[in-house]
Design a protein around this motif. Structure first.
Motif, PDB file in Angstrom:
ATOM      1  N   LYS A 438      -7.444   7.276   3.577  1.00 26.40           N
ATOM      2  CA  LYS A 438      -8.885   7.041   3.620  1.00 26.40           C
ATOM      3  C   LYS A 438      -9.248   6.108   4.773  1.00 26.40           C
ATOM      4  CE  LYS A 438      -9.582   9.354  -0.212  1.00 26.40           C
ATOM      5  NZ  LYS A 438     -10.280  10.668  -0.158  1.00 26.40           N
ATOM      6  N   ALA A 439      -8.261   5.329   5.207  1.00 29.24           N
ATOM      7  CA  ALA A 439      -8.522   4.393   6.310  1.00 29.24           C
ATOM      8  C   ALA A 439      -7.912   4.871   7.612  1.00 29.24           C
ATOM      9  CB  ALA A 439      -7.956   3.012   5.942  1.00 29.24           C
ATOM     10  N   GLY A 440      -7.487   6.106   7.663  1.00 27.86           N
ATOM     11  CA  GLY A 440      -6.910   6.654   8.886  1.00 27.86           C
ATOM     12  C   GLY A 440      -5.566   7.289   8.631  1.00 27.86           C
ATOM     13  N   VAL A 441      -5.146   8.081   9.625  1.00 30.38           N
ATOM     14  CA  VAL A 441      -3.873   8.793   9.502  1.00 30.38           C
ATOM     15  C   VAL A 441      -2.728   7.808   9.684  1.00 30.38           C
ATOM     16  CG1 VAL A 441      -2.435  10.640  10.461  1.00 30.38           C
ATOM     17  CG2 VAL A 441      -4.937  10.912  10.365  1.00 30.38           C
ATOM     18  N   LEU A 442      -1.660   7.997   8.821  1.00 27.72           N
ATOM     19  CA  LEU A 442      -0.492   7.113   8.860  1.00 27.72           C
ATOM     20  C   LEU A 442       0.709   7.864   9.408  1.00 27.72           C
ATOM     21  CD1 LEU A 442      -0.754   5.477   5.312  1.00 27.72           C
ATOM     22  CD2 LEU A 442      -1.489   4.471   7.479  1.00 27.72           C
ATOM     23  N   SER A 443       1.554   7.116  10.095  1.00 28.13           N
ATOM     24  CA  SER A 443       2.815   7.707  10.529  1.00 28.13           C
ATOM     25  C   SER A 443       3.770   7.764   9.330  1.00 28.13           C
ATOM     26  CB  SER A 443       3.442   6.870  11.647  1.00 28.13           C
ATOM     27  OG  SER A 443       3.845   5.602  11.128  1.00 28.13           O
ATOM     28  N   ASP A 444       4.846   8.549   9.460  1.00 20.08           N
ATOM     29  CA  ASP A 444       5.827   8.645   8.364  1.00 20.08           C
ATOM     30  C   ASP A 444       6.413   7.291   8.030  1.00 20.08           C
ATOM     31  OD1 ASP A 444       5.372  11.322   8.240  1.00 20.08           O
ATOM     32  OD2 ASP A 444       7.155  11.894   9.408  1.00 20.08           O
ATOM     33  N   LYS A 445       6.658   6.488   9.047  1.00 24.32           N
ATOM     34  CA  LYS A 445       7.238   5.162   8.813  1.00 24.32           C
ATOM     35  C   LYS A 445       6.266   4.272   8.056  1.00 24.32           C
ATOM     36  CE  LYS A 445       9.951   1.703  11.271  1.00 24.32           C
ATOM     37  NZ  LYS A 445      10.460   1.262  12.613  1.00 24.32           N
ATOM     38  N   GLN A 446       4.983   4.343   8.423  1.00 25.84           N
ATOM     39  CA  GLN A 446       3.965   3.547   7.730  1.00 25.84           C
ATOM     40  C   GLN A 446       3.839   3.981   6.264  1.00 25.84           C
ATOM     41  OE1 GLN A 446       0.751   4.433  10.440  1.00 25.84           O
ATOM     42  NE2 GLN A 446       0.853   2.388  11.411  1.00 25.84           N
ATOM     43  N   LYS A 447       3.875   5.312   6.039  1.00 26.50           N
ATOM     44  CA  LYS A 447       3.806   5.816   4.658  1.00 26.50           C
ATOM     45  C   LYS A 447       4.988   5.318   3.825  1.00 26.50           C
ATOM     46  CE  LYS A 447       1.167  10.096   5.275  1.00 26.50           C
ATOM     47  NZ  LYS A 447       1.205  11.576   5.154  1.00 26.50           N
ATOM     48  N   ASP A 448       6.191   5.317   4.445  1.00 29.68           N
ATOM     49  CA  ASP A 448       7.388   4.851   3.726  1.00 29.68           C
ATOM     50  C   ASP A 448       7.235   3.398   3.312  1.00 29.68           C
ATOM     51  OD1 ASP A 448      10.167   5.151   2.815  1.00 29.68           O
ATOM     52  OD2 ASP A 448      10.620   3.748   4.437  1.00 29.68           O
ATOM     53  N   TYR A 449       6.721   2.564   4.229  1.00 34.31           N
ATOM     54  CA  TYR A 449       6.519   1.147   3.911  1.00 34.31           C
ATOM     55  C   TYR A 449       5.543   0.975   2.751  1.00 34.31           C
ATOM     56  CZ  TYR A 449       8.863  -0.254   8.267  1.00 34.31           C
ATOM     57  OH  TYR A 449       9.765  -0.465   9.264  1.00 34.31           O
ATOM     58  N   ILE A 450       4.448   1.704   2.792  1.00 35.43           N
ATOM     59  CA  ILE A 450       3.415   1.558   1.758  1.00 35.43           C
ATOM     60  C   ILE A 450       3.930   2.074   0.404  1.00 35.43           C
ATOM     61  CG2 ILE A 450       1.109   2.276   1.041  1.00 35.43           C
ATOM     62  CD1 ILE A 450       0.378   2.339   4.057  1.00 35.43           C
ATOM     63  N   GLU A 451       4.718   3.178   0.446  1.00 39.57           N
ATOM     64  CA  GLU A 451       5.282   3.688  -0.810  1.00 39.57           C
ATOM     65  C   GLU A 451       6.226   2.673  -1.443  1.00 39.57           C
ATOM     66  OE1 GLU A 451       7.057   7.347   0.367  1.00 39.57           O
ATOM     67  OE2 GLU A 451       5.184   8.509   0.165  1.00 39.57           O
ATOM     68  N   GLN A 452       6.995   1.965  -0.609  1.00 39.43           N
ATOM     69  CA  GLN A 452       7.871   0.923  -1.129  1.00 39.43           C
ATOM     70  C   GLN A 452       7.055  -0.210  -1.750  1.00 39.43           C
ATOM     71  OE1 GLN A 452      11.195  -0.376   1.321  1.00 39.43           O
ATOM     72  NE2 GLN A 452      11.119   1.555   2.477  1.00 39.43           N
ATOM     73  N   ILE A 453       5.942  -0.560  -1.082  1.00 39.01           N
ATOM     74  CA  ILE A 453       5.049  -1.599  -1.635  1.00 39.01           C
ATOM     75  C   ILE A 453       4.487  -1.140  -2.979  1.00 39.01           C
ATOM     76  CG2 ILE A 453       2.862  -2.805  -1.309  1.00 39.01           C
ATOM     77  CD1 ILE A 453       3.446  -2.725   1.741  1.00 39.01           C
ATOM     78  N   ALA A 454       4.088   0.125  -3.057  1.00 39.72           N
ATOM     79  CA  ALA A 454       3.502   0.670  -4.300  1.00 39.72           C
ATOM     80  C   ALA A 454       4.531   0.677  -5.427  1.00 39.72           C
ATOM     81  CB  ALA A 454       2.978   2.081  -4.044  1.00 39.72           C
ATOM     82  N   THR A 455       5.796   1.044  -5.100  1.00 38.08           N
ATOM     83  CA  THR A 455       6.855   1.071  -6.126  1.00 38.08           C
ATOM     84  C   THR A 455       7.122  -0.333  -6.652  1.00 38.08           C
ATOM     85  OG1 THR A 455       7.902   2.995  -5.096  1.00 38.08           O
ATOM     86  CG2 THR A 455       9.261   1.679  -6.593  1.00 38.08           C
ATOM     87  N   GLY A 456       7.232  -1.294  -5.720  1.00 36.51           N
ATOM     88  CA  GLY A 456       7.462  -2.685  -6.141  1.00 36.51           C
ATOM     89  C   GLY A 456       6.295  -3.215  -6.951  1.00 36.51           C
ATOM     90  N   ASN A 457       5.063  -2.845  -6.551  1.00 41.61           N
ATOM     91  CA  ASN A 457       3.875  -3.276  -7.291  1.00 41.61           C
ATOM     92  C   ASN A 457       3.859  -2.688  -8.690  1.00 41.61           C
ATOM     93  OD1 ASN A 457       1.085  -4.607  -7.052  1.00 41.61           O
ATOM     94  ND2 ASN A 457       0.581  -2.537  -7.755  1.00 41.61           N
ATOM     95  N   ALA A 458       4.303  -1.407  -8.811  1.00 43.77           N
ATOM     96  CA  ALA A 458       4.331  -0.757 -10.134  1.00 43.77           C
ATOM     97  C   ALA A 458       5.303  -1.475 -11.067  1.00 43.77           C
ATOM     98  CB  ALA A 458       4.728   0.713  -9.985  1.00 43.77           C
ATOM     99  N   ARG A 459       6.452  -1.915 -10.504  1.00 42.03           N
ATOM    100  CA  ARG A 459       7.413  -2.661 -11.319  1.00 42.03           C
ATOM    101  C   ARG A 459       6.795  -3.972 -11.804  1.00 42.03           C
ATOM    102  NH1 ARG A 459      11.724  -1.697  -7.179  1.00 42.03           N
ATOM    103  NH2 ARG A 459      12.794   0.227  -7.786  1.00 42.03           N
ATOM    104  N   MET A 460       6.068  -4.640 -10.896  1.00 39.48           N
ATOM    105  CA  MET A 460       5.426  -5.900 -11.266  1.00 39.48           C
ATOM    106  C   MET A 460       4.361  -5.686 -12.338  1.00 39.48           C
ATOM    107  SD  MET A 460       6.715  -8.521  -9.869  1.00 39.48           S
ATOM    108  CE  MET A 460       5.395  -9.690 -10.173  1.00 39.48           C
TER     109      MET A 460
END
Length: 634
Positions: A438-460
């Protein structure tokens, strides 16, 4: 039948038959006659059977007990062969060996079987000794019926049964003293205990030779007063003796007065049991009891013994805890010290434990102090025997301070968890926003970083949710369980579908036993029961190795349904199994390899308990675990 030899290897001294009550007393006079008379008295009045016979086995003399034991009259028994009364197998195999050993050793102790006149067979213990009459070898035998040996032992233990006497040559010390206290007979066992050779003690003063100086005069006076009728005869007595090497031993004595035909006292026969080791054991037990009492009285926990639901023991800490004195507490019903709301539960547990039922030993209640103020305690109870009766031993710990700390911790966790949820929710929302580009197109590397953040956030978020659940459970608020009729099998099936993706990532198969679950209707809170099975199945997937298998099944009975989740994963160490449903518990074998909060099973147990069900586990380390959940049906 076994044979034992009790004579040392030395030249056998020949003894005349008159020494055993035979026909040679015409050659005796004075002290020798009195000595012979004692043996004749022993022979005739012995409770055990005594025989005199030829080496080939024919009887030439028997005492009254022999006729009574075997059921024969005098005329029927004399002249018979010993082979006629010995059990056939023993007569063929053992009797010849006894004769051979007698000729070689001089005495033999043996156990075997004898046949009465009425053909009944009974076990005996027999002592054989080789004697000589006019130069001819004869066999002197003492035979004891050991059929009721245990019964006799009980009688001896209870009242030093008079049957424990001089003929117990194997297990007891036999001593005969004349009126002056001189030793006129002592058996082999007595010589062994005292450390003397056969015959070495005969004629010696018993008190001077065999008693320690400190109690010599006391025992000698009692003996003299009994002999002269000044004191009631002492049948049972315990005192120390001293061996040849100076070693002291403690003996328990059974005494019998010996009288001549005119009723005149001529001596005392005593059978002594060596109780030195028993005395040492009792001293050690006394020391241990003193130490135990010291430990119990200095314990920081209260110790209570209840018998017939009454207080039989409080330690010092327990008196301090409730504020009562010993007089006020002793023999009072323990229920008097319990807060009203727990009385019924405690009584039920007490009765169940006495009935032998399996009862969780640990539980929490509130006790009452003398001022009627209640306070929380943790009780650890176990069944014991007290003064021959079943009783309950309870270790009681005042947990007032622990409860206050728990309350503060719960309040802190609740506040902290609420404070954490706000930023975690924001992180989750921004991660979803970014991943949705929604805030712009992401590179694959950027998506991987954000997915890791989301997974860690879900655990929290999951951790915060668990912490909030625990805080609500312990506060007793905000964790309402609303029961409605639900199909439990449908709930479990739905949970399995949700966990299937996680299982497929590890190539783990999840299978239903018999292909599926039958419909089970029970009163349940759907979301809460879902949480239980999410936890169990998620744990099974988490702790099962790559390519493993999980089996889910259900057994239905009249009382309800028992669901199980079986894996072949890491299992739980046996020593930790009793802590499985505690808060923050995690098996030591998986702590370093798998993440987790240690709260899931604690919450699951609380939920199942609220449904009036049960949850338990069967496990073996490195083999897997099976968790069971029982729920009563509607």
């Amino acid at each position: 039948m076994t044979t034992r030899h009790n004579m040392p290897k030395k030249k056998i001294q020949k003894q005349k038959a008159c020494d055993y009550g035979g026909s040679g007393n015409r050659c005796m006079s004075g002290r020798a006659y009195g000595f012979c008379y004692l043996f004749r008295a022993l022979f005739e009045h012995s409770p055990d059977a005594i025989f005199l016979g030829h080496l080939e086995g024919k009887f030439i003399a028997c005492n009254r007990a022999a006729y009574k034991t075997l059921g024969y009259t005098k005329g029927e028994l004399l002249g018979k062969s010993v082979r006629e009364i010995i059990f056939k197998e023993d007569a063929r195999s053992v009797f010849p060996k006894i004769v051979k050993d007698l000729l070689k050793k001089g005495s033999v102790t043996s156990e075997g079987r004898i046949v009465r006149k009425d053909k009944t067979v009974f076990p005996v213990e027999a002592y054989f000794r080789l004697v000589y009459q006019e130069g001819k070898p004869m066999v002197f035998a003492i035979v004891r019926d050991i059929s009721h040996h245990k019964e006799i032992e009980e009688q001896i233990s209870a009242e030093r049964e008079k049957a424990e006497n001089y003929l117990k040559m194997v297990g007891a010390m036999i001593v005969v003293l004349d009126k002056q206290g001189r030793i006129i007979l002592i058996n082999q066992k007595g010589n062994e205990i005292l450390g003397y050779n056969n015959g070495e003690l005969l004629g010696k003063d018993w008190f001077t030779t065999c008693l320690p100086a400190e109690n010599r005069e006391e025992v000698k006076k009692i003996f003299g007063d009994c002999i002269h009728g000044k004191l009631k005869f002492v049948e049972y007595y315990e005192n120390s003796i001293v061996a040849k090497n100076g070693e002291k031993k403690f003996l328990s004595w059974h005494n019998s007065i010996l009288k001549d035909k005119g009723g005149k006292i001529i001596g005392i026969l005593s059978s002594g049991e060596d109780i030195t080791e028993r005395e040492k054991t009792e001293e050690e037990l006394s020391r241990v009891r003193t130490l135990y009492t010291s430990i119990v009285e200095s314990s920081n926990d209260g110790v209570v013994i209840l018998c017939e639901n009454r207080v039989k023991f409080f330690n010092k800490q327990m008196f301090d805890m409730v504020g009562y004195t010993e007089v006020e507490a002793y023999n009072k019903p323990f229920i008097n010290f319990i807060d009203d709301k727990y009385k019924k539960m405690v009584l039920e547990r007490y009765k169940a434990r006495l009935a032998g039922k399996k009862v969780n030993p640990r539980y929490e209640i509130e006790l009452l102090r003398k001022n009627d103020k209640s306070f929380p305690v943790e009780i650890n109870a176990s069944l014991i025997s007290f003064e021959g009766k079943p009783a309950v031993l309870s270790i009681i710990r005042d947990i007032t301070q622990a409860k206050e700390i728990d309350k503060m911790k719960t309040e802190f966790v609740s506040v902290a968890s609420h404070q954490l949820r706000t930023p975690l929710t924001g992180i989750k929302w921004f991660c979803e926003l970014l991943l949705g580009e929604k805030a712009g197109v992401l590179s694959d590397k950027q998506k991987d970083y954000i997915e890791q953040i989301a997974t860690g956030n879900a655990r929290m978020v999951a951790l915060v949710d668990d912490l909030l659940d625990v805080s609500h459970i312990e506060a007793g608020e905000k964790y309402n369980v609303v029961l409605k009729k639900e199909d439990i099998s449908a709930i479990v099936t739905e949970v399995v579908k949700e966990q299937m993706v996680l299982a497929q990532n590890k190539k783990i198969k999840i299978e239903f036993l018999n292909g599926g679950l039958k419909k089970v209707v029970a009163r349940a809170d759907k979301s809460k029961i879902s949480q239980v099975f999410i936890n169990l199945i998620n744990n099974a997937v988490k702790y099962t190795k790559f390519g493993g298998k999980i089996i889910i099944g259900c057994e239905i009975t009249k009382e309800g349904a028992t669901y199980f989740v079986k894996d072949n994963g890491a299992g739980i160490p046996a020593r930790q199994l009793n802590r499985l449903f505690d808060r923050f518990f995690r098996g030591e074998n998986v702590m370093s390899t798998e993440g987790g909060t240690g709260l899931g099973l604690y919450i699951a147990k609380y939920i199942v308990d609220k449904h009036k069900g049960r949850i338990w586990c069967e496990t073996k380390e490195n083999k897997g675990s099976t968790f069971y959940v029982f729920l009563p049906t509607a």
